[in-house]
Design an enzyme around this catalytic site. Structure first.
Site, PDB file in Angstrom:
ATOM      1  N   GLY A 132      -2.507  -1.081  -5.235  1.00 15.92           N
ATOM      2  CA  GLY A 132      -3.224  -0.943  -3.967  1.00 15.92           C
ATOM      3  C   GLY A 132      -3.276   0.512  -3.556  1.00 15.92           C
ATOM      4  O   GLY A 132      -3.014   1.416  -4.360  1.00 15.92           O
TER       5      GLY A 132
ATOM      6  N   GLY B  40      -1.993   3.404  -0.581  1.00 14.98           N
ATOM      7  CA  GLY B  40      -1.011   3.699   0.443  1.00 14.98           C
ATOM      8  C   GLY B  40      -1.458   4.880   1.270  1.00 14.98           C
ATOM      9  O   GLY B  40      -2.581   5.385   1.118  1.00 14.98           O
ATOM     10  N   GLY B  41      -0.562   5.348   2.129  1.00 17.53           N
ATOM     11  CA  GLY B  41      -0.921   6.447   3.019  1.00 17.53           C
ATOM     12  C   GLY B  41      -1.217   7.736   2.298  1.00 17.53           C
ATOM     13  O   GLY B  41      -1.959   8.576   2.804  1.00 17.53           O
TER      14      GLY B  41
ATOM     15  N   GLY C 136      -2.212   7.903  -1.145  1.00 15.29           N
ATOM     16  CA  GLY C 136      -3.076   7.791  -2.306  1.00 15.29           C
ATOM     17  C   GLY C 136      -3.010   6.418  -2.946  1.00 15.29           C
ATOM     18  O   GLY C 136      -2.771   5.421  -2.274  1.00 15.29           O
TER      19      GLY C 136
ATOM     20  N   VAL D 147      -1.576   3.428  -5.503  1.00 13.86           N
ATOM     21  CA  VAL D 147      -0.291   2.908  -5.969  1.00 13.86           C
ATOM     22  C   VAL D 147      -0.530   2.113  -7.252  1.00 13.86           C
ATOM     23  O   VAL D 147      -1.403   1.241  -7.301  1.00 13.86           O
ATOM     24  CB  VAL D 147       0.378   2.016  -4.908  1.00 13.86           C
ATOM     25  CG1 VAL D 147       1.781   1.614  -5.371  1.00 13.86           C
ATOM     26  CG2 VAL D 147       0.446   2.727  -3.556  1.00 13.86           C
TER      27      VAL D 147
ATOM     28  N   ASP E  95       7.122   5.467   9.879  1.00 17.00           N
ATOM     29  CA  ASP E  95       5.992   4.543   9.720  1.00 17.00           C
ATOM     30  C   ASP E  95       6.474   3.165   9.272  1.00 17.00           C
ATOM     31  O   ASP E  95       5.862   2.536   8.422  1.00 17.00           O
ATOM     32  CB  ASP E  95       4.977   5.111   8.727  1.00 17.00           C
ATOM     33  CG  ASP E  95       3.614   4.412   8.817  1.00 17.00           C
ATOM     34  OD1 ASP E  95       3.310   3.824   9.869  1.00 17.00           O
ATOM     35  OD2 ASP E  95       2.857   4.462   7.837  1.00 17.00           O
TER      36      ASP E  95
END
Length: 251
Positions: free
Chosen positions: A22, A24-25, A27, A29, A137
């Site tokens: 998927g 992420g914040g 870039g 994964v 986060d």
């Protein structure tokens, strides 16, 4: 998971990349494997971040600190290439859904499960804070549900992302529904900010909705700073713990 595209990397350090997990914040994964076949989650930085020398320096510092985190309820950092092009970081792979996906698919957790989640997340944050990190986060999508308990991921990433071009062009650093008031007002986040996010995450887990609602970021952040949380539907004992976490003042 999805197959690799022709433009995806095939290698990050010693890890062979085999599929997309998927985004992420920072870039993309990927699912990767060590030379011995150990599964890892590899986060490869967005090209815009890789071109920002300040981000690379912050990322390197955060990776070094994150490698010192040793907790049963965190996904440990097992390798990194902060100065590679692009930079990357590998953590242990956790086979299980995120808390966000689980609640969206199956509904809120029953009270006994919510208490087990609370204990695991508290222990994870204790390990993160003991290493001198602040998560910044914590949210349901950064909590993975393994068979033996929750795992907190992406500690240190939010700190590395701060003040980059990617986060200063109209986007909000962090997730509004789970940000502490001090973060919403642009002041530095500390360990108390993670405790606030813990309260919001537990409220979501037990009620199915975040305690300050959803919607446009400015409206959500206004509620975070000025209004009480909507936690009336939580079981009484759990509600007391969540309310304590959601105190507006960090002290």
């Amino acid at each position: 998971m999805q197959p690799l595209t022709p433009t995806d990397p095939r290698q990050a350090g010693e890890f062979r990349l085999s599929a997309r997990i998927g985004r992420g914040g920072m870039g993309q994964v990927f699912l990767g494997y060590s030379p011995a076949g150990r599964a890892v989650a590899v986060k490869v930085c967005h090209p815009d971040l890789a071109a920002d020398p300040a981000f690379v320096q912050r990322f390197a510092r955060e990776v070094t600190a994150a490698q010192a985190v040793n907790g049963l309820y965190t996904a440990q950092v097992v390798g990194a290439g902060p100065y590679d092009k692009p930079p990357w970081m590998a953590t242990t792979f956790v086979p299980g859904p995120s808390l966000a996906d689980y609640v969206e698919g199956f509904g809120p957790l029953p009270e006994p499960a919510a208490w087990r989640l609370a204990a695991g997340l508290a222990e994870a944050l204790r390990a993160v804070h003991a290493a001198g990190l602040v998560h910044r986060d914590l949210k349901p999508s950064n909590v993975l549900l393994a068979v033996d308990g929750p795992r907190v991921i992406d500690f240190g990433i939010a700190s590395a992302l701060e003040n980059t071009a990617l986060t200063t062009t109209g986007s909000v650093m962090g997730s509004p529904s789970y940000m502490a008031p001090e973060q919403a007002m642009g002041t530095p986040a500390g360990q108390a900010s993670d405790v606030f996010a813990l309260g919001s995450t537990l409220a979501f887990a037990a009620a199915g909705v975040p305690p300050f609602g959803r919607g446009d970021a400015p409206a959500v952040l206004f509620r975070v700073v000025h209004l009480p949380p909507a936690i009336e539907s939580l079981p009484e004992r759990l509600r007391a713990v969540v309310a304590a976490c959601l105190a507006k003042e960090p002290a």
